[in-house]
Design a protein around this motif. Sequence first.
Motif, PDB file in Angstrom:
ATOM      1  N   THR A  67      23.417 -38.125  37.761  1.00  0.00           N
ATOM      2  CA  THR A  67      24.837 -38.128  37.428  1.00  0.00           C
ATOM      3  C   THR A  67      25.564 -37.254  38.448  1.00  0.00           C
ATOM      4  OG1 THR A  67      24.374 -38.378  35.080  1.00  0.00           O
ATOM      5  CG2 THR A  67      26.546 -37.532  35.671  1.00  0.00           C
ATOM      6  N   ASP A  68      26.724 -37.740  38.907  1.00  0.00           N
ATOM      7  CA  ASP A  68      27.498 -37.013  39.911  1.00  0.00           C
ATOM      8  C   ASP A  68      28.604 -36.220  39.203  1.00  0.00           C
ATOM      9  OD1 ASP A  68      29.086 -36.123  41.944  1.00  0.00           O
ATOM     10  OD2 ASP A  68      29.085 -38.019  43.053  1.00  0.00           O
ATOM     11  N   PHE A  69      28.296 -34.973  38.868  1.00  0.00           N
ATOM     12  CA  PHE A  69      29.268 -34.180  38.106  1.00  0.00           C
ATOM     13  C   PHE A  69      30.494 -33.810  38.940  1.00  0.00           C
ATOM     14  CE2 PHE A  69      25.343 -33.675  35.637  1.00  0.00           C
ATOM     15  CZ  PHE A  69      25.811 -34.012  34.375  1.00  0.00           C
ATOM     16  N   ASP A  70      30.341 -33.794  40.265  1.00  0.00           N
ATOM     17  CA  ASP A  70      31.517 -33.590  41.119  1.00  0.00           C
ATOM     18  C   ASP A  70      32.484 -34.758  40.988  1.00  0.00           C
ATOM     19  OD1 ASP A  70      30.533 -31.200  42.007  1.00  0.00           O
ATOM     20  OD2 ASP A  70      29.660 -32.027  43.849  1.00  0.00           O
ATOM     21  N   ALA A  71      31.933 -35.962  40.874  1.00  0.00           N
ATOM     22  CA  ALA A  71      32.796 -37.133  40.690  1.00  0.00           C
ATOM     23  C   ALA A  71      33.550 -37.020  39.370  1.00  0.00           C
ATOM     24  CB  ALA A  71      31.957 -38.417  40.713  1.00  0.00           C
ATOM     25  N   ILE A  72      32.869 -36.582  38.320  1.00  0.00           N
ATOM     26  CA  ILE A  72      33.554 -36.403  37.029  1.00  0.00           C
ATOM     27  C   ILE A  72      34.691 -35.401  37.187  1.00  0.00           C
ATOM     28  CG2 ILE A  72      33.290 -35.557  34.655  1.00  0.00           C
ATOM     29  CD1 ILE A  72      30.459 -36.713  34.645  1.00  0.00           C
ATOM     30  N   GLY A  73      34.447 -34.323  37.910  1.00  0.00           N
ATOM     31  CA  GLY A  73      35.497 -33.332  38.136  1.00  0.00           C
ATOM     32  C   GLY A  73      36.687 -33.906  38.882  1.00  0.00           C
ATOM     33  N   ALA A  74      36.404 -34.719  39.903  1.00  0.00           N
ATOM     34  CA  ALA A  74      37.491 -35.302  40.702  1.00  0.00           C
ATOM     35  C   ALA A  74      38.323 -36.273  39.860  1.00  0.00           C
ATOM     36  CB  ALA A  74      36.911 -36.021  41.926  1.00  0.00           C
ATOM     37  N   PHE A  75      37.644 -37.133  39.102  1.00  0.00           N
ATOM     38  CA  PHE A  75      38.380 -38.062  38.233  1.00  0.00           C
ATOM     39  C   PHE A  75      39.119 -37.296  37.127  1.00  0.00           C
ATOM     40  CE2 PHE A  75      35.405 -41.362  39.922  1.00  0.00           C
ATOM     41  CZ  PHE A  75      36.363 -42.259  40.374  1.00  0.00           C
ATOM     42  N   ALA A  76      38.532 -36.211  36.651  1.00  0.00           N
ATOM     43  CA  ALA A  76      39.204 -35.415  35.607  1.00  0.00           C
ATOM     44  C   ALA A  76      40.547 -34.900  36.114  1.00  0.00           C
ATOM     45  CB  ALA A  76      38.312 -34.254  35.168  1.00  0.00           C
ATOM     46  N   GLY A  77      40.610 -34.570  37.391  1.00  0.00           N
ATOM     47  CA  GLY A  77      41.879 -34.139  37.975  1.00  0.00           C
ATOM     48  C   GLY A  77      42.917 -35.258  37.955  1.00  0.00           C
ATOM     49  N   GLN A  78      42.485 -36.471  38.288  1.00  0.00           N
ATOM     50  CA  GLN A  78      43.406 -37.615  38.242  1.00  0.00           C
ATOM     51  C   GLN A  78      43.894 -37.870  36.816  1.00  0.00           C
ATOM     52  OE1 GLN A  78      41.786 -41.162  40.106  1.00  0.00           O
ATOM     53  NE2 GLN A  78      40.895 -40.020  41.801  1.00  0.00           N
ATOM     54  N   VAL A  79      42.955 -37.780  35.872  1.00  0.00           N
ATOM     55  CA  VAL A  79      43.314 -38.029  34.465  1.00  0.00           C
ATOM     56  C   VAL A  79      44.266 -36.942  33.971  1.00  0.00           C
ATOM     57  CG1 VAL A  79      42.420 -38.188  32.105  1.00  0.00           C
ATOM     58  CG2 VAL A  79      41.206 -39.319  33.982  1.00  0.00           C
TER      59      VAL A  79
END
Lengths: 287, 287
Positions: free
Chosen positions: A41-53
Amino acid sequence: MSPTVTVPAGPAAPTRPGEPRLLVLKIGGSVLSDKQDTGETDFDAIGAFAGQVADLIAEYPGRVVLVTGGGALCHPVGLRIKADRQDPYAAVALTEPAFTMRWAWTARLRERGVRAVPLQVTAMFGERADGSTITETGVVRRLLAEGALPVLSSDCVVTSVGTLRILSSDEVPALMVAEEFGPVRIVTLTDVPGILTGGPGSPVLRHLDPDDLAVAERLFWPTDAWDATGAMAGKVEALAEHARRGAECVIARGDRAAGSLRHLFAPMAEWPADTPFTLISRPWSPS
Amino acid sequence: MSPTVTVPAGPAAPTRPGEPRLLVLKIGGSVLSDKQDTGETDFDAIGAFAGQVADLIAEYPGRVVLVTGGGALCHPVGLRIKADRQDPYAAVALTEPAFTMRWAWTARLRERGVRAVPLQVTAMFGERADGSTITETGVVRRLLAEGALPVLSSDCVVTSVGTLRILSSDEVPALMVAEEFGPVRIVTLTDVPGILTGGPGSPVLRHLDPDDLAVAERLFWPTDAWDATGAMAGKVEALAEHARRGAECVIARGDRAAGSLRHLFAPMAEWPADTPFTLISRPWSPS
């Protein structure tokens, strides 16, 4: 932890024609991990998308439900569950990785000031013995009315014959396809820009009629070896079902480096020209 | 994983006078960990109690809801949440340790053949802006009808003013205090045999009228320094509220080495003479 106070908007928020009241935003496991290769799982990707959300919620508080894909954490568990022929409650095993995904989002969204609340679909959805559906979304509606962000995921649910089955994250928006939420737009962000009409890089199918899926079926290729949900075929089948119940369903590419998700609330005709998508909806007025 | 098939009993199961239809069994964090000293959850204790619960479910399928106490995992988080004066959504932090406790039970119950399904109370319970209560237990009832065991715990819930608060595991049985479940007995197993009338080892108060708590209040001692839920005082307050709504509430000692929990379904007059308890109920006919 959560310094920003969002203004409650909730179900009374005004919309203009072609704009949804509620956006169900599914961010696919495919953009949060590599299902075929690394298994991480790419937790950095989750962080980046969380910023967009977080930016989107600041503009549209109380009008978004987030559904996280399972990706690398959930798919191996899903495959083991599907392979089990003995235990009618095997699907409960999905509960743990699904929680982990919801919690990863919740923590990163809270860091960005979002009132994110993870909710377990198992507790809100299922089938009665007579085949009718249990859909209990009072808490989802209550949180939206307060400008909060419900965070859902795939989960196990009880079936009409009393077993448990997996409700995939593409099926989860069914909970919100009801009059009190409408009009509902379901946007699923994945690793392709829509239903491809040919091989990788080909143009996408612009529109799909949920009552005539034959045109799409010949475009699909088998993926079952590595994906518990049948990849695009399963996704389209689930979205078509939501579309037949009145939702506007969109498949588009998820880009963690994208500037803004604001267009997800715009009428489809106003989406940026450089943003391809496949729309599954009924009826459709091309514009 | 789950070789034993339990026979669905569900809400139609017969009861005799004085026997509950549904048992809400709360096993307190105090018997699953040492809140004052080591700060560790005792997973062996969970395993031992899971064995007792499995035997009970085999005899009374579909008639038990389990509520796990939080104990060492949840109380420090609870204290931090209570200390937070800034973030109205701070209580969401309880979601993670609460899940861990439910999952620890679920895994150990499944090893013993129980169809255990963990359910998040946050998704089923809360308050509307007008102060009325959201209680959505369709999935709980559905699982009981199939002979399964819902596993609940403390969780955060949304309040009438739109914040989140902790719903303690002593408050959680409120979800099942409704006509469709009744008659309901709530048994809370803890580290004392009931409300003590004096110091450690003293006899217990046999009965408490939920409309007259003064007699109990002078027996309580302050514990707030180490317990987020006010220990016995908070427990009695929560149980008295359930009793005023018609439930029969019992406080007794949890003993991981006990032979059987079968007496928990017996009329109170038939409980073993060597099993002290405090009963909180209205009305009460001493026998």
